[in-house]
Design a protein around this motif. Structure first.
Motif, PDB file in Angstrom:
ATOM      1  N   THR A   1       0.813  -1.226   0.000  1.00  0.00           N
ATOM      2  CA  THR A   1       0.000   0.000   0.000  1.00  0.00           C
ATOM      3  C   THR A   1       0.848   1.279   0.000  1.00  0.00           C
ATOM      4  O   THR A   1       0.288   2.373  -0.115  1.00  0.00           O
ATOM      5  CB  THR A   1      -0.916   0.003   1.227  1.00  0.00           C
ATOM      6  N   GLY A   2       2.103   1.140   0.149  1.00  0.00           N
ATOM      7  CA  GLY A   2       2.962   2.340   0.125  1.00  0.00           C
ATOM      8  C   GLY A   2       4.411   1.976  -0.046  1.00  0.00           C
ATOM      9  O   GLY A   2       4.813   0.830   0.152  1.00  0.00           O
ATOM     10  N   GLY A   3       5.241   3.030  -0.441  1.00  0.00           N
ATOM     11  CA  GLY A   3       6.679   2.825  -0.576  1.00  0.00           C
ATOM     12  C   GLY A   3       7.079   2.169  -1.855  1.00  0.00           C
ATOM     13  O   GLY A   3       8.232   1.753  -1.985  1.00  0.00           O
ATOM     14  N   ASN A   4       6.226   2.127  -2.839  1.00  0.00           N
ATOM     15  CA  ASN A   4       6.550   1.476  -4.111  1.00  0.00           C
ATOM     16  C   ASN A   4       6.089   2.375  -5.251  1.00  0.00           C
ATOM     17  O   ASN A   4       5.318   1.950  -6.096  1.00  0.00           O
ATOM     18  CB  ASN A   4       5.873   0.109  -4.160  1.00  0.00           C
ATOM     19  N   PRO A   5       6.578   3.672  -5.243  1.00  0.00           N
ATOM     20  CA  PRO A   5       6.099   4.603  -6.276  1.00  0.00           C
ATOM     21  C   PRO A   5       6.581   4.232  -7.662  1.00  0.00           C
ATOM     22  O   PRO A   5       5.954   4.583  -8.648  1.00  0.00           O
ATOM     23  CB  PRO A   5       6.637   5.945  -5.809  1.00  0.00           C
ATOM     24  N   TYR A   6       7.684   3.528  -7.741  1.00  0.00           N
ATOM     25  CA  TYR A   6       8.237   3.193  -9.071  1.00  0.00           C
ATOM     26  C   TYR A   6       7.767   1.820  -9.544  1.00  0.00           C
ATOM     27  O   TYR A   6       8.143   1.414 -10.633  1.00  0.00           O
ATOM     28  CB  TYR A   6       9.766   3.213  -9.028  1.00  0.00           C
ATOM     29  N   GLY A   7       7.025   1.154  -8.728  1.00  0.00           N
ATOM     30  CA  GLY A   7       6.566  -0.178  -9.125  1.00  0.00           C
ATOM     31  C   GLY A   7       7.671  -1.183  -9.227  1.00  0.00           C
ATOM     32  O   GLY A   7       7.627  -2.083 -10.054  1.00  0.00           O
ATOM     33  N   LEU A   8       8.711  -0.950  -8.393  1.00  0.00           N
ATOM     34  CA  LEU A   8       9.852  -1.858  -8.470  1.00  0.00           C
ATOM     35  C   LEU A   8       9.544  -3.241  -7.883  1.00  0.00           C
ATOM     36  O   LEU A   8      10.188  -4.219  -8.259  1.00  0.00           O
ATOM     37  CB  LEU A   8      11.038  -1.234  -7.732  1.00  0.00           C
ATOM     38  N   PHE A   9       8.608  -3.285  -7.008  1.00  0.00           N
ATOM     39  CA  PHE A   9       8.390  -4.527  -6.263  1.00  0.00           C
ATOM     40  C   PHE A   9       6.953  -5.033  -6.479  1.00  0.00           C
ATOM     41  O   PHE A   9       6.020  -4.242  -6.658  1.00  0.00           O
ATOM     42  CB  PHE A   9       8.638  -4.304  -4.768  1.00  0.00           C
ATOM     43  N   HIS A  10       6.854  -6.296  -6.426  1.00  0.00           N
ATOM     44  CA  HIS A  10       5.548  -6.974  -6.567  1.00  0.00           C
ATOM     45  C   HIS A  10       5.404  -7.994  -5.429  1.00  0.00           C
ATOM     46  O   HIS A  10       6.370  -8.683  -5.088  1.00  0.00           O
ATOM     47  CB  HIS A  10       5.463  -7.703  -7.910  1.00  0.00           C
ATOM     48  N   ILE A  11       4.238  -8.052  -4.863  1.00  0.00           N
ATOM     49  CA  ILE A  11       3.993  -9.009  -3.778  1.00  0.00           C
ATOM     50  C   ILE A  11       2.876  -9.961  -4.196  1.00  0.00           C
ATOM     51  O   ILE A  11       1.877  -9.563  -4.800  1.00  0.00           O
ATOM     52  CB  ILE A  11       3.626  -8.281  -2.467  1.00  0.00           C
ATOM     53  N   SER A  12       3.053 -11.208  -3.891  1.00  0.00           N
ATOM     54  CA  SER A  12       2.010 -12.201  -4.180  1.00  0.00           C
ATOM     55  C   SER A  12       0.874 -12.020  -3.181  1.00  0.00           C
ATOM     56  O   SER A  12       1.114 -12.008  -1.961  1.00  0.00           O
ATOM     57  CB  SER A  12       2.571 -13.622  -4.068  1.00  0.00           C
TER      58      SER A  12
ATOM     59  N   HIS B   1      14.994   5.789  11.169  1.00  0.00           N
ATOM     60  CA  HIS B   1      14.274   6.988  10.741  1.00  0.00           C
ATOM     61  C   HIS B   1      13.011   6.622   9.988  1.00  0.00           C
ATOM     62  O   HIS B   1      11.992   7.317  10.071  1.00  0.00           O
ATOM     63  CB  HIS B   1      15.192   7.851   9.842  1.00  0.00           C
ATOM     64  N   SER B   2      13.080   5.478   9.240  1.00  0.00           N
ATOM     65  CA  SER B   2      11.892   5.043   8.504  1.00  0.00           C
ATOM     66  C   SER B   2      10.751   4.701   9.450  1.00  0.00           C
ATOM     67  O   SER B   2       9.585   4.941   9.163  1.00  0.00           O
ATOM     68  CB  SER B   2      12.243   3.822   7.637  1.00  0.00           C
ATOM     69  N   LEU B   3      11.141   4.137  10.581  1.00  0.00           N
ATOM     70  CA  LEU B   3      10.099   3.731  11.530  1.00  0.00           C
ATOM     71  C   LEU B   3       9.334   4.936  12.059  1.00  0.00           C
ATOM     72  O   LEU B   3       8.199   4.804  12.515  1.00  0.00           O
ATOM     73  CB  LEU B   3      10.702   2.943  12.686  1.00  0.00           C
ATOM     74  N   TYR B   4       9.950   6.124  12.051  1.00  0.00           N
ATOM     75  CA  TYR B   4       9.300   7.308  12.575  1.00  0.00           C
ATOM     76  C   TYR B   4       8.744   8.190  11.485  1.00  0.00           C
ATOM     77  O   TYR B   4       8.293   9.285  11.750  1.00  0.00           O
ATOM     78  CB  TYR B   4      10.298   8.099  13.413  1.00  0.00           C
ATOM     79  N   THR B   5       8.844   7.698  10.278  1.00  0.00           N
ATOM     80  CA  THR B   5       8.318   8.477   9.156  1.00  0.00           C
ATOM     81  C   THR B   5       6.879   8.067   8.920  1.00  0.00           C
ATOM     82  O   THR B   5       6.558   6.881   8.943  1.00  0.00           O
ATOM     83  CB  THR B   5       9.130   8.208   7.893  1.00  0.00           C
ATOM     84  N   PRO B   6       5.941   9.031   8.727  1.00  0.00           N
ATOM     85  CA  PRO B   6       4.534   8.676   8.465  1.00  0.00           C
ATOM     86  C   PRO B   6       4.436   7.703   7.294  1.00  0.00           C
ATOM     87  O   PRO B   6       5.220   7.756   6.353  1.00  0.00           O
ATOM     88  CB  PRO B   6       3.878  10.021   8.159  1.00  0.00           C
ATOM     89  N   LEU B   7       3.413   6.798   7.408  1.00  0.00           N
ATOM     90  CA  LEU B   7       3.293   5.725   6.424  1.00  0.00           C
ATOM     91  C   LEU B   7       2.845   6.227   5.066  1.00  0.00           C
ATOM     92  O   LEU B   7       3.044   5.552   4.060  1.00  0.00           O
ATOM     93  CB  LEU B   7       2.301   4.667   6.922  1.00  0.00           C
ATOM     94  N   ASP B   8       2.229   7.445   5.020  1.00  0.00           N
ATOM     95  CA  ASP B   8       1.795   7.939   3.708  1.00  0.00           C
ATOM     96  C   ASP B   8       2.912   8.627   2.961  1.00  0.00           C
ATOM     97  O   ASP B   8       2.715   9.112   1.865  1.00  0.00           O
ATOM     98  CB  ASP B   8       0.618   8.900   3.874  1.00  0.00           C
ATOM     99  N   ARG B   9       4.102   8.689   3.564  1.00  0.00           N
ATOM    100  CA  ARG B   9       5.266   9.295   2.893  1.00  0.00           C
ATOM    101  C   ARG B   9       6.120   8.168   2.352  1.00  0.00           C
ATOM    102  O   ARG B   9       6.551   7.292   3.085  1.00  0.00           O
ATOM    103  CB  ARG B   9       6.055  10.146   3.877  1.00  0.00           C
ATOM    104  N   ASP B  10       6.342   8.188   1.031  1.00  0.00           N
ATOM    105  CA  ASP B  10       7.127   7.126   0.397  1.00  0.00           C
ATOM    106  C   ASP B  10       8.600   7.304   0.682  1.00  0.00           C
ATOM    107  O   ASP B  10       9.145   8.420   0.570  1.00  0.00           O
ATOM    108  CB  ASP B  10       6.923   7.140  -1.127  1.00  0.00           C
ATOM    109  N   ILE B  11       9.213   6.220   1.089  1.00  0.00           N
ATOM    110  CA  ILE B  11      10.671   6.173   1.202  1.00  0.00           C
ATOM    111  C   ILE B  11      11.122   5.187   0.158  1.00  0.00           C
ATOM    112  O   ILE B  11      10.956   3.976   0.320  1.00  0.00           O
ATOM    113  CB  ILE B  11      11.095   5.741   2.609  1.00  0.00           C
ATOM    114  N   ALA B  12      11.635   5.697  -0.915  1.00  0.00           N
ATOM    115  CA  ALA B  12      11.969   4.827  -2.045  1.00  0.00           C
ATOM    116  C   ALA B  12      13.223   5.330  -2.726  1.00  0.00           C
ATOM    117  O   ALA B  12      13.197   6.127  -3.663  1.00  0.00           O
ATOM    118  CB  ALA B  12      10.814   4.786  -3.038  1.00  0.00           C
ATOM    119  N   GLY B  13      14.427   4.986  -2.278  1.00  0.00           N
ATOM    120  CA  GLY B  13      15.690   5.322  -2.922  1.00  0.00           C
ATOM    121  C   GLY B  13      16.198   6.713  -2.497  1.00  0.00           C
ATOM    122  O   GLY B  13      15.838   7.259  -1.457  1.00  0.00           O
TER     123      GLY B  13
END
Length: 1025
Positions: free
Chosen positions: A731-742, A802-814
């Motif tokens: 639901t988040g952190g995959n703005p580039y579509g790099l990852f896919h989950i089954s 730092h990621s753990l304290y970053t809001p979930l609606d903010r993408d951390i991607a690279g």
């Protein structure tokens, strides 16, 4: 040869007699039948035909011989009279023994004729007749002795006659003695001859002296005298006639009368003189003395009479009975006593005079179809009035007035004597004994009839005879049962052959008409029951089962043996009584019920049905729970199973026990059934992630090819069914579509190749949702670090923290500054290293300084925070986006056992780093902090570049279910009831963690797997990026 000739002559004689019979029949009166038949006829010789002779039909009538046996028999249909095996011998018939030559011999017979069309009630007809027995030459004439002696004086003049003893022939008339012949030897041929004189139809042989006899020359001569009868063929016999020559005796005795007759009263005393015969002899001396003797006498004369030898007086020497011998005939011989005795004879006849010494004789015999046996006559009760029961013949052996008899029926009985017409014989009168009223067997079964006969003698004599008349039963009554309905109780579980009951019917008839044969009418009932045909005893053939058939009803019949048979019926009702022979039976062999967890106690969880095929107390059943641990109770009567507890599927999903059903029989019978209670799941648990930890990361090289497996998110839901079916989404952190989950397995793979801008830390927000209603979810953070190297572990961990304290609606991607870095890379390449080092140093100093500042204002043991930022959010358990049901009590907490909780508190540690990353450092924090423990948050803030965690000791106990919220920095899971992520640094998220079920060991998921959860607010620092 002689026998054949006799038989041939007899046949010829019989034909002539039969022709004479037919001629005489035409002149006979209707009631006077006369047949003639020669004696000694072979068996089955036809004597006469009554049907043909009387003009009667030869069918529809029954002819029965009443008198005439054993010499005769009658054909029952035609009335033909035949001879039997016992021949008719004229010479031996009682009525023909003392006949004179001119008398005829008769055999009387009587035949009854019954009209079978009209029946016995019409009365029989009686026909009387006589058979004249014709003599045949069946007897040979015989001399009285084989040697006859005749004395003749010497010097007897020529021509003198001397009587030779006569021969007798039992035959009569022409078959009697016909001639005599004399045979002499040479020495007597000239001396003797034979002459036959005839006197009253008798032939008297006489010896004629033909020469001079000289005693001195020869004193005796033996001659042969032969007698021949007149039969065809003739019969003959011989005797030796010995002539003895005696001295001179001139005169023979001479009777005074040529014939003597007398009358003798019967029953004269012995010694009574009947008469005296007298003879005179002109000689002198001994030649004139006379002796008297009886000659040519019958056996009866020899038995009854004797004669005085000297006086000639005839005396009675035996009992004289006129009824036996009414006439005596014999000769008396007078013989002188001279040396050459001479004799003469005279005929004597004696009539026996009757005395009234015989009482009347009453002969009662059957007539027609009515037969008598041992003085008993049987007559059917349905016979009409005037039915002949017997033929009564009254006779008196006396004669004259002494033989006139009056006959009556004595007593008050429904019978009378009816004379059988006018009889030609006054001494024999015949009567029919007839009924005067209708007979009824059921009223009077038998009668004793006494018949009295009185003669007319003086004094009168009388006699009686009786007949027992048994009224034979007609089958005019139907057998009856009393009562007509027989009802009995009979217990089931019997043995085959047991007696059920005995029925009895009564029949007012008798004999075979009252002999009853019992039977079961319905054929279907004979499969189970049988009845004794003679006793009426009903027995059961098979085992009765009340549960199959409780009542049997069938009819029994009683049929008599009459012709035609009559039948009566009765209804038999058999009520089968119950025995406790059936166990209580549950409708199912096993019961399985499903209940929803969290259901309040004392609510029904299922219903069982138990039946008992028995009846009454044997079918009254009580139910019991085994083992009775207090968790369940059952209501007798309804079969409702009630729970005494509230169910928690996650604690115990299945309950099994037995129900015992016991009836009230004696002895009681019981049965068991197994019951399974399956607790249905409610979606009251959110999924929880077991792998990876939120603080872990995965390293990937920038050249990692697509489809490479990055990580697998493993989660569980302690619910079941659809509530435990999980879907995985990023639901988040995959703005580039790099990852896919089954969506089903949670496997994260690389979807495309990395570029330069993709280097750095990627935080994938993975939401795990169940399929329950309402759906619950949890959120996991998956960190992926993309770089050429992972040598700077501290930097990576710092980024993760730092990621753990970053809001979930903010993408951390690279790297967000990747473009700028590319432009200045050439210009500032030489300064990059120095600037980087300086920046790192400054950053570390600033961070440490900030952590120290936060520590001073952080947690202090025993000090209450001014703002309870870390208190858990209280709310109902089922905060799943739907309002709670009214009145539904909150689900009680599931406390852990005290020993389990203590062990968890002692040994459980918080795993911040996933064990899968072998080169990453691990930081373990205790879950429960007792009062006075050191402030680990300050320690980590002052000694570590990582952000600190503030813990609040007022957190709820770890043993309370579903209220433990994950401590931050969270190891793996963010929990919520909605689909929206937490946003903004000034907000806090509801992160919850659920302990793994016991099936996971600490080896599989790390120490955090068994750790209790706490709810904490997340405090974010500014300026992470």
């Amino acid at each position: 040869m002689i026998n054949e000739q006799v038989m041939a002559a007899s046949r010829r004689h019989f034909l002539l007699c039969l022709a004479a019979t037919l001629l005489s029949w035409c002149n006979a009166s209707p009631t006077d039948i006369l047949y003639r038949v020669p004696e000694e006829q072979p068996p089955n010789t036809l004597v006469g035909s009554l049907a043909a002779d009387r003009g009667l039909p030869d069918s529809g009538h029954l002819y029965k011989l009443e008198v005439g046996s054993p010499y005769l028999r009658v054909d029952g249909k035609t009335g033909d009279i035949y001879t039997t095996e016992i021949p008719i011998d004229r010479e031996t018939l009682r009525d023909c023994r003392n006949l004179f030559e001119e008398d005829k011999c008769y055999l009387e017979f009587e035949v009854s004729i019954t009209d079978m069309v009209k029946g016995i009630g019409s009365g029989p007809r009686l026909i009387e007749g006589r058979i004249e027995v014709l003599d045949i030459n069946d007897n040979t004439p015989q001399f009285s002795s084989p040697i006859l002696t005749l004395a003749i004086p010497e010097n007897t003049h020529v021509g003198a006659l001397f009587s030779i003893p006569m021969a007798t022939d039992r035959d009569a008339a022409s078959n009697g003695v016909a001639e005599y012949t004399l045979s002499t030897g040479p020495d007597a041929e000239q001396l003797f001859g034979l002459q036959v004189a005839v006197d009253t139809d008798e032939k008297l042989p006489q010896l004629v002296v033909m020469g001079n006899l000289d005693r001195e020359k020869k004193d005796s001569y033996d001659l042969n005298v032969r007698v021949v009868d007149g039969g065809r063929p003739a019969r003959a016999s011989s005797a030796l006639l010995r002539v003895v020559v005696t001295d001179q005796n001139d005169n023979a005795p001479k009777f005074e009368r040529s014939h003597y007759d007398a009358e003798l009263v019967e029953n004269s005393p012995l010694g009574h003189s009947v008469l005296q015969v007298r003879a005179n002899d002109a000689d002198m001396g001994t030649n004139g003395e006379i002796d008297y003797s009886l000659h040519q006498m019958s056996e009866a004369v020899q038995r009854l009479l004797r004669i005085d030898r000297s006086t000639g007086i005839i005396y009675v020497k035996g009992m004289v009975d006129r009824e036996e011998e009414s006439f005596l005939k014999f000769f008396v011989v007078a013989k002188d006593r001279g040396p050459n005795s001479k004799s003469s004879k005279v005929l004597v006849t004696i009539n026996v005079r009757d005395q009234n010494d015989n009482a009347p004789t009453i002969e009662i015999r059957g007539i027609g179809l009515v037969t008598h046996q041992d003085g008993i006559a049987n007559i059917s009760e349905d016979m009409p009035v005037d039915t002949a029961v017997a033929l009564v013949q009254v006779s008196d052996r006396d004669e004259g007035e002494n033989a006139i008899v009056t006959c009556v029926v004595a007593g008050d009985v429904p019978f009378q004597l009816q004379p059988l017409g006018e009889s030609s014989n006054d001494r024999k009168r015949k009567y029919f004994l007839q009924t005067t009223t209708l007979l009824d067997y059921e009223r009077v079964k038998d009668y004793r009839i006494e018949i009295v006969a009185v003669d007319s003698g003086n004094p009168a004599l009388s006699s009686t005879n009786s007949l027992k008349v048994q009224v034979t039963d007609m089958n005019d009554n139907t057998p009856t049962f009393s009562p007509a309905i027989v009802e009995v109780d009979f217990a089931e579980g019997n043995h085959p052959g047991d007696k059920v009951l005995q029925v009895a019917a009564a029949d007012a008839d008798s004999g075979s008409n009252a002999e009853l044969v019992y039977s079961i009418v319905e054929r279907s009932a004979t499969a189970l029951f049988e009845i004794d045909g003679s006793s009426g005893e009903v027995r059961v053939k098979n085992l009765l089962d009340r549960e199959k058939t409780e009542r049997y009803e069938f009819r029994v019949a009683a049929a008599d043996k009459g012709v035609p048979s009559k039948t009566g019926t009765a209804t038999v009702v058999i009520n089968v009584l119950d025995r406790n022979d059936n166990d209580p039976k549950f409708m199912l062999s096993g019961y399985s019920f499903s209940v929803i967890e969290n259901m309040p106690p004392l609510n029904p969880v299922g219903v069982v049905t138990v039946t008992d095929f028995d009846k009454g107390e044997n079918a009254r059943v009580k139910l019991f729970v085994e083992p009775d641990n207090g968790k369940f109770v059952i209501q007798n009567g309804t079969g409702n199973i009630l729970s005494s507890i509230s169910f928690d599927r996650e604690k115990e999903s299945t309950y099994t026990f037995r129900l015992k059903a016991v009836d009230a029989g004696d002895p009681p019978r019981s049965s068991y059934v197994g019951v399974t209670i399956n607790v249905l799941d409610e979606n009251d648990n959110a999924p929880y992630v077991t792998k990876p930890a939120n603080s872990s990361y995965t390293y990937l090289s920038p050249v990692t090819p697509p489809e490479t497996r990055v990580e697998v998110v493993e989660a569980e839901d302690i619910d079941s069914g659809p509530n435990a079916e999980l879907d995985y989404t990023i639901t988040g952190g995959n703005p580039y579509g790099l990852f896919h989950i089954s969506p089903t397995t949670g496997e994260i793979t690389l979807a495309q190749e990395f570029t330069g801008k993709h280097n750095g830390l990627h935080r994938l927000v993975v939401q795990v949702r169940d399929n329950g209603k309402p759906r619950r979810h949890t959120t996991a953070l998956v960190h992926v670090f993309v770089n050429d190297t992972k040598a700077n572990v501290s930097l990576i961990e710092a980024l993760v923290w730092h990621s753990l304290y970053t809001p979930l609606d903010r993408d951390i991607a690279g790297d967000p500054n990747y473009a700028l870095a590319q432009r200045s890379n050439i210009l500032y390449g030489s300064l990059a290293g120095i600037a980087g080092v300086i920046l790192v140093i400054v950053a570390v100093v600033v961070i440490r300084h900030r952590f120290q500042k936060d520590t001073k204002s952080g947690y202090q043991a025993g000090k209450k925070e001014s703002k309870d930022l870390y208190a858990p959010k209280q709310g109902p358990k089922n905060s799943k986006g739907k309002k709670s049901k009214k009145g539904k009590a909150p689900k009680p907490a599931k406390p852990l056992e005290e020993d389990e909780e203590a062990s968890l508190q002692k040994g459980l540690k918080f795993n911040l780093i996933n064990e899968a990353v072998s080169d990453s450092p691990r930081i373990h924090l205790p879950l429960n902090y007792p009062p006075g423990s050191p402030d680990l948050g300050r320690h980590y803030r002052s000694n570590s570049p990582l952000p600190s965690i503030q813990l609040q000791p007022q957190s709820p106990s770890a043993s309370k279910k579903h209220q433990a919220v994950q401590d931050l920095p969270a190891t793996n899971t963010f929990v919520g009831t909605g689909d929206n992520n937490s946003t903004g640094s000034d907000q806090y998220s509801d992160y919850s963690y659920k302990a793994n079920p016991p099936k996971y060991s600490s080896k599989q998921v790390g120490h955090y797997a068994n750790a209790p959860m706490y709810q904490r607010d997340i405090y974010w620092t500014d300026g992470v990026w």
